[in-house]
Design a protein around this motif. Structure first.
Motif: not given
Length: 120
Positions: A105-120
């Motif tokens: 699911e994430f690999e497919t999403a990375f084809e069109i968008r970039e991830p941003v991870l934010i720590a809480r």
């Protein structure tokens, strides 16, 4: 695992530094600078972007391509530094995907968008 407030695991930083054209001792500082910029924007990210993961420590969002270029400019990072921080976030979210059995699911999403991870 990560320390509280750190979005990226140490092992991911080492892997990313090995692939990036950024010295390994520099990458943690770059990731910290990005986190300092991102943390106060968490609510904005929640409103504007798709949140694909959340736990007690992190939230991962999918943003439009080029978002990291804009963040890099804002942080006054070089293209290589920006690419290294982007890659660190991507690799960490990939690891989360493997742990959650959501890698495809994430690999497919990375084809069109970039991830941003934010720590809480």
């Amino acid at each position: 695992m990560t320390e509280p407030g750190d979005p990226i695991e140490g092992q991911i930083l080492l892997l990313t530094a090995a692939k990036a054209s950024v010295p390994p001792e520099r990458l943690p500082n770059l990731v910290d600078r990005a986190q300092t910029l991102l943390a106060p924007r968490r609510e904005r990210y929640r409103r504007e972007f798709e949140r694909v993961f959340a736990d007690d420590d992190h939230e991962a969002f999918l943003v439009a391509w080029g978002h990291w270029d804009d963040l890099g400019e804002e942080l006054e990072l070089t293209e290589r530094e920006t690419a290294a921080v982007r890659r660190a976030h991507e690799e960490q979210v990939r690891r989360i995907g493997r742990r959650q059995d959501r890698e495809e699911e994430f690999e497919t999403a990375f084809e069109i968008r970039e991830p941003v991870l934010i720590a809480r």
